[in-house]
Design a protein around this motif. Structure first.
Motif, PDB file in Angstrom:
ATOM      1  N   LEU A 151       0.879  -1.146   0.027  1.00  0.00           N
ATOM      2  CA  LEU A 151       0.153   0.053   0.078  1.00  0.00           C
ATOM      3  C   LEU A 151       0.977   1.209   0.022  1.00  0.00           C
ATOM      4  CD1 LEU A 151      -2.892   1.287   0.149  1.00  0.00           C
ATOM      5  CD2 LEU A 151      -2.661   1.015   2.721  1.00  0.00           C
ATOM      6  N   PHE A 152       2.088   1.286   0.850  1.00  0.00           N
ATOM      7  CA  PHE A 152       2.766   2.316   0.721  1.00  0.00           C
ATOM      8  C   PHE A 152       3.388   2.520  -0.661  1.00  0.00           C
ATOM      9  CE2 PHE A 152       7.176   4.209   1.034  1.00  0.00           C
ATOM     10  CZ  PHE A 152       7.026   5.236   1.934  1.00  0.00           C
ATOM     11  N   LYS A 183       3.462   6.444  -5.523  1.00  0.00           N
ATOM     12  CA  LYS A 183       3.484   6.569  -6.703  1.00  0.00           C
ATOM     13  C   LYS A 183       2.288   7.830  -6.924  1.00  0.00           C
ATOM     14  CE  LYS A 183       4.205   5.505 -10.976  1.00  0.00           C
ATOM     15  NZ  LYS A 183       3.092   6.106 -11.782  1.00  0.00           N
ATOM     16  N   LYS A 184       1.532   7.832  -6.177  1.00  0.00           N
ATOM     17  CA  LYS A 184       0.333   8.820  -6.383  1.00  0.00           C
ATOM     18  C   LYS A 184       1.037  10.176  -6.432  1.00  0.00           C
ATOM     19  CE  LYS A 184      -3.587   6.348  -4.761  1.00  0.00           C
ATOM     20  NZ  LYS A 184      -4.627   6.264  -3.690  1.00  0.00           N
ATOM     21  N   TYR A 235      11.208  -3.201   6.637  1.00  0.00           N
ATOM     22  CA  TYR A 235      11.689  -2.994   5.435  1.00  0.00           C
ATOM     23  C   TYR A 235      12.370  -1.638   5.435  1.00  0.00           C
ATOM     24  CZ  TYR A 235       7.940  -5.928   3.931  1.00  0.00           C
ATOM     25  OH  TYR A 235       6.928  -6.941   4.010  1.00  0.00           O
ATOM     26  N   ASP A 236      13.022  -1.033   4.349  1.00  0.00           N
ATOM     27  CA  ASP A 236      13.930   0.100   4.350  1.00  0.00           C
ATOM     28  C   ASP A 236      13.218   1.154   3.258  1.00  0.00           C
ATOM     29  OD1 ASP A 236      15.901   2.104   4.098  1.00  0.00           O
ATOM     30  OD2 ASP A 236      17.505   0.502   3.958  1.00  0.00           O
ATOM     31  N   TYR A 237      12.885   2.136   3.908  1.00  0.00           N
ATOM     32  CA  TYR A 237      12.248   3.399   3.061  1.00  0.00           C
ATOM     33  C   TYR A 237      13.107   3.711   1.954  1.00  0.00           C
ATOM     34  CZ  TYR A 237      14.655   6.401   6.332  1.00  0.00           C
ATOM     35  OH  TYR A 237      15.743   6.915   7.332  1.00  0.00           O
ATOM     36  N   LYS A 238      14.583   3.541   2.085  1.00  0.00           N
ATOM     37  CA  LYS A 238      15.484   3.975   1.099  1.00  0.00           C
ATOM     38  C   LYS A 238      15.411   3.092  -0.343  1.00  0.00           C
ATOM     39  CE  LYS A 238      18.897   5.663   4.195  1.00  0.00           C
ATOM     40  NZ  LYS A 238      20.163   5.493   4.712  1.00  0.00           N
ATOM     41  N   ASP A 239      14.861   1.801  -0.053  1.00  0.00           N
ATOM     42  CA  ASP A 239      14.468   1.221  -1.378  1.00  0.00           C
ATOM     43  C   ASP A 239      13.701   1.416  -2.298  1.00  0.00           C
ATOM     44  OD1 ASP A 239      16.378  -0.708  -0.219  1.00  0.00           O
ATOM     45  OD2 ASP A 239      14.744  -2.087   0.594  1.00  0.00           O
ATOM     46  N   PHE A 240      12.686   2.677  -1.647  1.00  0.00           N
ATOM     47  CA  PHE A 240      11.716   3.332  -2.504  1.00  0.00           C
ATOM     48  C   PHE A 240      12.289   4.784  -2.946  1.00  0.00           C
ATOM     49  CE2 PHE A 240       9.768   0.643   0.340  1.00  0.00           C
ATOM     50  CZ  PHE A 240       8.932  -0.216  -0.357  1.00  0.00           C
TER      51      PHE A 240
END
Length: 222
Positions: A81-82, A87-88, A117-122
């Motif tokens: 969902l994140f 992406k929006k 998880y790691d937010y840097k992956d996004f």
């Protein structure tokens, strides 16, 4: 590298995005750049036109995520969902940082998703609570108090000491005197209305939420 003296301004748009536009215009008038975090839980809070307008003013816009709460603590569903919600924002502006939404009455702390998880992956450079130094002087208007009296989640993890002041006048004096060199200020624009009806409405709502926080805090100590 940060200068010797600085103020980081952050605005969490929990409700009423139109108030964010008013705040952004005032800051633009005084050549102030701030960061605005928007939620996505419904169309009234995720407003592409407002997000684009504020971004075009030169302010930073980021995602005010609450995916663990939305997915009832399921990390796998939450990270999917994140990604969809991020992406929006990326379709509208350049997103560098994100910030969790506190949801004080929920049993889930949305920051906990980054334990798995790691937010840097996004492609995200930082998270508003997790990526700041503990030495920074963080102040927020949560619960209509600068003293963290009504904060259940609006805090910097592992930070044990915070400045305690009684009023906005105290904060202004602190800045003007230069007693403290570095500030990280969080405000919620809907709390700063010059309209008496709006002010009374959000004041009453904050009082009710603060009562709920008080009972929740007591329940956790039983």
């Amino acid at each position: 590298m940060l200068p010797e003296k600085y103020i980081m301004m952050r605005h969490d748009i929990d409700r009423n995005p139109s108030k964010a536009v008013e705040t952004a215009k005032i800051e633009q008038e005084f050549d102030i750049k701030a960061t605005y975090y928007f939620r996505t839980v419904n169309d009234n809070l995720f407003c592409p036109e407002i997000i684009t307008e504020i971004s075009d003013m030169g302010h930073e816009v980021g995602y005010h995520y609450e995916v663990l709460n939305e997915c009832n603590g399921n990390h796998e569903d939450a990270v999917k969902l994140f990604k969809r919600n991020l992406k929006k924002f990326e379709d509208l502006c350049d997103v560098k940082t994100v910030c969790m939404h506190g949801q004080p009455l929920s049993k889930y702390d949305n920051r906990d998703i980054w334990k798995k998880y790691d937010y840097k992956d996004f492609g995200i450079l930082g998270e508003a609570y997790l990526s700041v130094d503990e030495s920074i002087n963080y102040l927020c208007d949560t619960g209509r108090s600068w003293n963290f009296d009504h904060c259940l989640r609006d805090f910097i993890p592992n930070k044990t000491e915070n400045i305690r002041i009684h009023s906005t006048d105290d904060l202004i004096g602190l800045v003007e005197r230069g007693d403290v060199n570095n500030f990280y200020l969080l405000t919620h624009p809907e709390r700063w209305s010059s309209n008496s009806f709006e002010w009374l409405f959000f004041y009453s709502k904050d009082i009710a939420v603060n009562m709920g926080k008080k009972f929740l805090r007591m329940a956790r100590t039983w």
